[in-house]
Motif scaffolding. Structure first.
Motif, PDB file in Angstrom:
ATOM      1  N   HIS A 229       0.840  -1.204   0.000  1.00  0.00           N
ATOM      2  CA  HIS A 229       0.000   0.000   0.000  1.00  0.00           C
ATOM      3  C   HIS A 229       0.873   1.251   0.000  1.00  0.00           C
ATOM      4  CE1 HIS A 229      -3.516   2.448   0.570  1.00  0.00           C
ATOM      5  NE2 HIS A 229      -3.088   2.914   1.717  1.00  0.00           N
ATOM      6  N   ALA A 230       1.915   1.258   0.817  1.00  0.00           N
ATOM      7  CA  ALA A 230       2.827   2.406   0.865  1.00  0.00           C
ATOM      8  C   ALA A 230       3.533   2.602  -0.480  1.00  0.00           C
ATOM      9  CB  ALA A 230       3.853   2.222   1.983  1.00  0.00           C
ATOM     10  N   LEU A 231       3.968   1.516  -1.098  1.00  0.00           N
ATOM     11  CA  LEU A 231       4.615   1.620  -2.413  1.00  0.00           C
ATOM     12  C   LEU A 231       3.652   2.170  -3.463  1.00  0.00           C
ATOM     13  CD1 LEU A 231       6.692  -1.681  -2.530  1.00  0.00           C
ATOM     14  CD2 LEU A 231       7.573   0.662  -2.415  1.00  0.00           C
ATOM     15  N   TYR A 232       2.409   1.741  -3.410  1.00  0.00           N
ATOM     16  CA  TYR A 232       1.390   2.249  -4.333  1.00  0.00           C
ATOM     17  C   TYR A 232       1.224   3.759  -4.163  1.00  0.00           C
ATOM     18  CZ  TYR A 232      -3.268   3.433  -6.022  1.00  0.00           C
ATOM     19  OH  TYR A 232      -4.319   4.046  -6.634  1.00  0.00           O
ATOM     20  N   LEU A 233       1.088   4.195  -2.914  1.00  0.00           N
ATOM     21  CA  LEU A 233       0.898   5.626  -2.655  1.00  0.00           C
ATOM     22  C   LEU A 233       2.118   6.437  -3.092  1.00  0.00           C
ATOM     23  CD1 LEU A 233      -0.795   5.463   0.868  1.00  0.00           C
ATOM     24  CD2 LEU A 233      -1.888   5.931  -1.340  1.00  0.00           C
ATOM     25  N   GLN A 234       3.295   5.865  -2.906  1.00  0.00           N
ATOM     26  CA  GLN A 234       4.525   6.573  -3.251  1.00  0.00           C
ATOM     27  C   GLN A 234       4.755   6.598  -4.766  1.00  0.00           C
ATOM     28  OE1 GLN A 234       8.238   4.667  -2.147  1.00  0.00           O
ATOM     29  NE2 GLN A 234       8.970   6.635  -1.361  1.00  0.00           N
ATOM     30  N   GLN A 235       4.625   5.469  -5.428  1.00  0.00           N
ATOM     31  CA  GLN A 235       4.987   5.380  -6.831  1.00  0.00           C
ATOM     32  C   GLN A 235       3.867   5.779  -7.788  1.00  0.00           C
ATOM     33  OE1 GLN A 235       6.433   1.378  -7.278  1.00  0.00           O
ATOM     34  NE2 GLN A 235       8.332   1.806  -6.174  1.00  0.00           N
ATOM     35  N   ILE A 236       2.649   5.381  -7.501  1.00  0.00           N
ATOM     36  CA  ILE A 236       1.535   5.659  -8.412  1.00  0.00           C
ATOM     37  C   ILE A 236       0.918   7.028  -8.131  1.00  0.00           C
ATOM     38  CG2 ILE A 236      -0.714   4.860  -9.286  1.00  0.00           C
ATOM     39  CD1 ILE A 236       1.693   3.013  -9.960  1.00  0.00           C
ATOM     40  N   LYS A 237       0.658   7.294  -6.869  1.00  0.00           N
ATOM     41  CA  LYS A 237       0.018   8.558  -6.513  1.00  0.00           C
ATOM     42  C   LYS A 237       1.013   9.697  -6.287  1.00  0.00           C
ATOM     43  CE  LYS A 237      -4.424   7.135  -5.216  1.00  0.00           C
ATOM     44  NZ  LYS A 237      -5.655   7.776  -4.854  1.00  0.00           N
ATOM     45  N   GLN A 238       2.310   9.346  -6.227  1.00  0.00           N
ATOM     46  CA  GLN A 238       3.370  10.348  -6.052  1.00  0.00           C
ATOM     47  C   GLN A 238       3.225  11.150  -4.752  1.00  0.00           C
ATOM     48  OE1 GLN A 238       5.977  10.652  -8.434  1.00  0.00           O
ATOM     49  NE2 GLN A 238       5.019   8.772  -9.140  1.00  0.00           N
ATOM     50  N   TRP A 239       2.807  10.469  -3.685  1.00  0.00           N
ATOM     51  CA  TRP A 239       2.665  11.124  -2.391  1.00  0.00           C
ATOM     52  C   TRP A 239       4.013  11.159  -1.699  1.00  0.00           C
ATOM     53  CZ3 TRP A 239      -2.371   9.214   0.430  1.00  0.00           C
ATOM     54  CH2 TRP A 239      -3.481   9.607  -0.317  1.00  0.00           C
ATOM     55  N   ASP A 240       4.207  12.161  -0.833  1.00  0.00           N
ATOM     56  CA  ASP A 240       5.434  12.220  -0.047  1.00  0.00           C
ATOM     57  C   ASP A 240       5.244  11.461   1.272  1.00  0.00           C
ATOM     58  OD1 ASP A 240       4.039  13.889   1.742  1.00  0.00           O
ATOM     59  OD2 ASP A 240       4.921  15.720   0.957  1.00  0.00           O
ATOM     60  N   ASP A 241       6.324  11.338   2.025  1.00  0.00           N
ATOM     61  CA  ASP A 241       6.293  10.552   3.272  1.00  0.00           C
ATOM     62  C   ASP A 241       5.261  11.069   4.266  1.00  0.00           C
ATOM     63  OD1 ASP A 241       8.228   8.918   2.257  1.00  0.00           O
ATOM     64  OD2 ASP A 241       9.853   9.681   3.523  1.00  0.00           O
ATOM     65  N   HIS A 242       5.094  12.372   4.338  1.00  0.00           N
ATOM     66  CA  HIS A 242       4.134  12.942   5.291  1.00  0.00           C
ATOM     67  C   HIS A 242       2.701  12.536   4.945  1.00  0.00           C
ATOM     68  CE1 HIS A 242       7.102  15.467   7.315  1.00  0.00           C
ATOM     69  NE2 HIS A 242       7.628  15.678   6.109  1.00  0.00           N
ATOM     70  N   GLN A 243       2.369  12.590   3.664  1.00  0.00           N
ATOM     71  CA  GLN A 243       1.021  12.212   3.234  1.00  0.00           C
ATOM     72  C   GLN A 243       0.770  10.722   3.461  1.00  0.00           C
ATOM     73  OE1 GLN A 243       1.705  13.801  -0.740  1.00  0.00           O
ATOM     74  NE2 GLN A 243      -0.168  15.024  -0.523  1.00  0.00           N
ATOM     75  N   ILE A 244       1.777   9.911   3.154  1.00  0.00           N
ATOM     76  CA  ILE A 244       1.624   8.463   3.314  1.00  0.00           C
ATOM     77  C   ILE A 244       1.469   8.107   4.787  1.00  0.00           C
ATOM     78  CG2 ILE A 244       2.728   6.215   3.000  1.00  0.00           C
ATOM     79  CD1 ILE A 244       4.114   7.434   0.511  1.00  0.00           C
TER      80      ILE A 244
END
Length: 65
Positions: A28-43
């Protein structure tokens, strides 16, 4: 299914509930980081970590497993 049965079945496949939960959270974290381009704070906020440092610690734990 009883908790004991679940534990036995997971053990037969060399898994634990915690290890499976960690894998799901990592994906889930990888999806948010790579697909949605979220930063660590958002994740960290989305995944309900107490703070960003706890999220980053979890990332290191996932990489070692």
């Amino acid at each position: 299914m009883s908790p004991a049965t679940l534990k036995r079945r997971l053990k037969a496949h060399h898994h634990t509930y915690r290890s499976l939960l960690g894998e799901v959270n990592q994906q889930h974290a990888l999806y948010l980081q790579q697909i949605k381009q979220w930063d660590d704070h958002q994740i960290a906020q989305e995944m309900q970590f107490f703070d960003v440092s706890n999220y980053r610690r979890a990332i290191r734990r996932w990489k070692t497993n």
